[in-house]
Every structure is written in C-alpha cells, then in structure tokens.
Design an enzyme around this catalytic site. Structure first.
Site, PDB file in Angstrom:
ATOM      1  N   THR A 119       0.822  -1.209   0.000  1.00 46.01           N
ATOM      2  CA  THR A 119       0.000   0.000   0.000  1.00 46.01           C
ATOM      3  C   THR A 119       0.854   1.256   0.000  1.00 46.01           C
ATOM      4  O   THR A 119       0.496   2.264  -0.602  1.00 46.01           O
ATOM      5  CB  THR A 119      -0.930   0.002   1.226  1.00 46.01           C
ATOM      6  OG1 THR A 119      -1.786  -1.149   1.159  1.00 46.01           O
ATOM      7  CG2 THR A 119      -1.789   1.249   1.276  1.00 46.01           C
ATOM      8  N   SER A 142       1.722  -7.573  -0.477  1.00 47.89           N
ATOM      9  CA  SER A 142       2.478  -8.546   0.322  1.00 47.89           C
ATOM     10  C   SER A 142       1.972  -9.961   0.109  1.00 47.89           C
ATOM     11  O   SER A 142       2.758 -10.916   0.116  1.00 47.89           O
ATOM     12  CB  SER A 142       2.396  -8.180   1.803  1.00 47.89           C
ATOM     13  OG  SER A 142       1.052  -8.159   2.258  1.00 47.89           O
ATOM     14  N   THR A 196       0.901  -4.442   4.294  1.00 49.23           N
ATOM     15  CA  THR A 196       0.615  -4.747   5.702  1.00 49.23           C
ATOM     16  C   THR A 196      -0.165  -6.038   5.893  1.00 49.23           C
ATOM     17  O   THR A 196      -0.215  -6.562   7.005  1.00 49.23           O
ATOM     18  CB  THR A 196      -0.169  -3.599   6.358  1.00 49.23           C
ATOM     19  OG1 THR A 196      -1.403  -3.409   5.655  1.00 49.23           O
ATOM     20  CG2 THR A 196       0.638  -2.318   6.346  1.00 49.23           C
ATOM     21  N   ASP A 197      -0.798  -6.573   4.833  1.00 50.73           N
ATOM     22  CA  ASP A 197      -1.645  -7.757   5.001  1.00 50.73           C
ATOM     23  C   ASP A 197      -0.880  -8.927   5.599  1.00 50.73           C
ATOM     24  O   ASP A 197      -1.367  -9.607   6.505  1.00 50.73           O
ATOM     25  CB  ASP A 197      -2.268  -8.168   3.663  1.00 50.73           C
ATOM     26  CG  ASP A 197      -3.444  -7.286   3.286  1.00 50.73           C
ATOM     27  OD1 ASP A 197      -3.838  -6.434   4.109  1.00 50.73           O
ATOM     28  OD2 ASP A 197      -3.968  -7.442   2.175  1.00 50.73           O
TER      29      ASP A 197
END
Length: 472
Positions: free
Chosen positions: A72, A120, A151-152
């Site tokens: 992101t 990710s 961030t996932d």
C-alpha cells in the site's frame, strides 16, 4: 611365490579399506541429509545492490538502504481519486521516486533497491527466501536496511526475515495503511521514520523490527489487529519496544535475543545459504471452531503438507474430528503439528511426539518457524528444541561464564520417539500422539463412534495424556 601372495593380500586389503571408506562416506551423507535438507552446491540468487555513491562515502551520516517490495505504501488511488483510501493499486510507484519526494533526510543518507512491487500477499515463500538473502547482501554494503512491504502479511514477512537474516545490523520493516497519493496518507511519514530508526543503530542485534505509526515492535510479537485503522499493529502480550518522535528514537525494552549480542547463539539455526529454496516445505494452518471437522487437515496432507499449525480454542484445544485427523496424519505421513491459540494472545505448553507447543507465537508466526524448522531437519526433538529456545525467547542474563540468570522456570520436556521419514513419507513406527487440548470445563465432544475423546493438554502439574501409535 610368497612375494606374489603378499602383493595379492595387500591388494585385497586396499580394496577392503576403499570399500569401507566409501560405505562410511555414504552413511555420513545419508545421516546428514536425514537431518538437513541441504544440497551440495546450492545455487544462490544474485542481487544488483547499488554501490555506495562517492557522496555517501564521504558523508558522516549512516547509510540506509530501502529494500522495496511494494504494498500500500507504494500504492496509487484508483481513477486518481485522492480521497479513495480503500480502492487503490498496491505496488505502483517505484521506491526511488518515493524517496525523491521526501524531504532530504536529516539523519541518514538513503539509497534504494527495488526487490519487487506488488501486494504482500503476492509473494511466495521462495520469494521470501530471495528477499532475506537480498537484505543480507545489502547489509554487506550498508549500515542498516528498511524493508517496505504490504501490511496484510507484513508480520509473516518480518518474522521470516527475523528468523533468517544473518547480519546483526538493523532491519526495520514498514508500510502504510493508505496509498501514497491520497490525502492524509501515512506512507511518507512511515517511510521517513523507519529510515530514522534504521539509521539510529538503536535496534542493532534486535533482529527484525516493525515500525508503523511511530511505534516500534519486535517482529516475533507484532500482529495486525484492524483491517483499516492506521494504528492497526500491536503486540498484545508484550507491547512496544519503543517509539520514534521528531527529535529522537526511544527504545524502552529489548527483545530477548538482543541479550545475546556478539555471541554465537545470537543467530538463528536457519542459514538460507545452506539450503535450496526448493527444500522449503508446505506448511498450513488449520483453524478450530465449534464442532470443527477434520477435512482441512486431511486436505492439507493430501496436498503435501509436511507441517500443520492448529489455531485452537482457549489453550489450544481442537475438536475430536480434528484430533482424529491429526492422529492419522502423524501415523500415516509423519506430519509435524504445532499447537497455538486463536484467542490472539496466550501461551501453549506441553506437547509430545509429533505435536509441538507453540508457546505464545500466533498461528502465522508459528507457521514460519515450523516451515523453516522442517527445511533444516527431519528430527522432531530438534524442532521442539528450536521452538522452546529460539522460538520462545525467554530472557536470560549472563553475569559471567559461570552464571546465567533466567527469568523463567523450565517445565520437564515430554518426549516420545519422533523422526520424520526421509526422503519419502512412510508410516512412522513408535510415534506418540498427544491428546488434543480442551478447556478444563468443557465436556468431551464426539463426532461419531470413531472419534477420539478430548482430554486436557499437559500442564506443569498434569502429565500428558498420550496414546501409542504403531505402524500398520
């Protein structure tokens, strides 16, 4: 005649010695390959890490390299809508362009290496193998590294790096919850602050840390707790390591491995340069819930999983159907299991045979540790040792070479003969499979006449309930 007989005897003796030597070498090779899935002459990837510029070489500031993977942070809002926080294309902008948009950094000279540019979740375990080696290659040149990811699955990527990067230099993972080009984006601030943390050198010997929203966490402890909020990352049982503010980087506690700074056992057992990426096994996660079936475990085994982490209820409990599937997977295929809790925090103890307690690792962290353990050994007691030492990270303070102060009390290990079949899965003889854990007040569940009864997971005051399993 006597001389001819002597020469003949000498030749026979030489052939005998040669045969013994070859046999010994074969046994040694088989033994090594039985414990470590490393192949001779591993072909390692190469990386075009940029050299230090002449300007940076002459600068008094530390050199920080940003190893970019996308996410992101490098995302672009769809249709150019600067108010669209949730609809965007991850991994759009190259890192060099993003760094160029930041103010000139006050505390570090910054370079970048574009490892990849996507979300990710798009990276495979083999990609993470390459990423870890790329970070180590970069740290041969630079003072510290920032790794940007989505961030996932950031916590899994960060923990993989924590377990495998060999350099003691700072590694700081960061990302963003909002794409780079929307109003109120957190991307530029997170990138700038992560560079500040890396350049401060205050997390040297910490392993990999995660920094978002001005908060610094240990990779082993951090997890994503909210799907949208900027303060999504937290370490439920442990809290932050420190904070980064405008004037300073503050560290208020250190992870346990930092206490081993400069010692041989600081580094993990997982040196990726000694194995091929093709030896990284399939490891899955099975989630327990009310009356959960055993189909997930059976399906994972059918797909070739060598290890499975169970995210159990309470203190790691799994249903009777899952327990039966686990028993069969161990008996028939030698699959290794790790017990964790789905609650979000808390420790799991006990375990025997091919079932290992995951301590307070969450399921996704435990999966990474089990995956690497299976890549480096077929010996289950060795894996259990890695989970209870490097995986658990108890605090120990060495006063001198004869005095070590430990903050925890070890409970007796519950061992059973357990070794994975190699190279092909075969039924394992003499396995001991622990009974599944359940909450103390829960009544045993059944899923038909063939279901195994639920019993309590072993605790410090209660021996493990085990059932011997023999080969068919």
């Amino acid at each position: 005649m006597t001389q001819r007989l002597g020469k003949l005897a000498a030749k026979k003796m030489m052939f005998f010695i040669l045969a013994l030597s070859l046999a010994a070498a074969s046994v040694s090779t088989i033994a090594v390959r039985g414990l470590v899935n490393a192949a001779e002459g591993v072909e390692l990837p190469s990386f075009d890490i940029p050299a230090l510029s002449a300007e940076h070489q002459s600068s008094p500031l530390p050199n920080v390299i940003v190893v970019a993977t996308g996410g992101t942070l490098a995302g672009a809002a769809r249709n150019g809508d600067k108010t669209n926080f949730q609809s965007y294309s991850a991994g759009t902008y190259p890192m060099a362009d993003l760094i160029a948009q930041l103010p000139v950094h006050k505390s570090a000279d910054v370079s970048s290496y574009q490892f990849g540019n996507k979300g990710s979740g798009g990276y495979t375990i083999k990609d993470l193998y390459d990423l870890s080696l790329a970070v180590d290659a970069a740290l041969e040149i630079y003072d510290s590294a920032v790794v940007t990811t989505g961030t996932d699955t950031m916590e899994e990527i960060a923990y993989f790096l924590d377990l495998t990067v060999r350099s003691e230099k700072p590694v700081v993972v960061t990302g963003a919850m909002r794409p780079w080009d929307v109003i109120g984006t957190d991307g530029p601030a997170n990138l700038y602050q992560a560079i500040k943390v890396a350049g401060s050198n205050k997390t040297k010997w910490f392993g990999t840390v995660v920094m978002l929203n001005d908060v610094i966490y240990a990779a082993r402890e951090v997890t994503k707790t909210n799907s949208h909020r900027n303060d999504t990352f937290d370490a439920p049982m442990f809290g932050a390591l420190g904070y980064v503010d405008d004037p300073a980087v503050r560290i208020y506690r250190a992870p346990a491995r930092a206490l081993k700074a400069g010692k041989a056992d600081w580094a993990s057992p997982f040196d990726l340069k000694t194995i091929s990426k093709d030896s990284l096994p399939i490891v899955e996660i099975a989630y327990n819930y009310q009356a959960a079936g055993g189909g997930a475990i059976r399906g994972f085994v059918e797909d070739g999983a060598k290890g499975i982490v169970t995210a159990g209820t309470g203190a790691g409990g799994i249903s009777s159907a899952m327990s039966t599937a686990r028993t069969n997977a161990i008996r028939d295929q030698g699959v290794v299991f790790v017990s964790t809790t789905r609650t979000g925090s808390g420790s799991i103890y006990g375990g025997s045979g091919n079932t290992i307690a995951g301590d307070n690792l969450n399921a996704q962290h435990a999966r990474m540790l089990l995956l690497l353990s299976l890549a480096f050994t077929n010996d289950v007691p060795t894996m259990r040792g890695w989970f209870s030492t490097f995986g658990t990270q108890d605090v120990e303070i060495s006063v001198d070479e004869n005095t070590v102060l430990s903050a925890s009390v070890e409970e007796p290990a519950i061992e059973g003969p357990a070794e994975l079949p190699s190279p092909e899965p075969t039924p394992v003889s003499g396995e001991i499979e622990p009974s599944p854990s359940a909450e103390p007040t829960a009544s045993p569940e059944t899923s038909g006449p063939a279901a195994a009864p639920e019993t309590s997971e072993p605790t410090a005051s209660e021996p493990a309930a085990v059932e011997p399993v023999t080969a068919p």
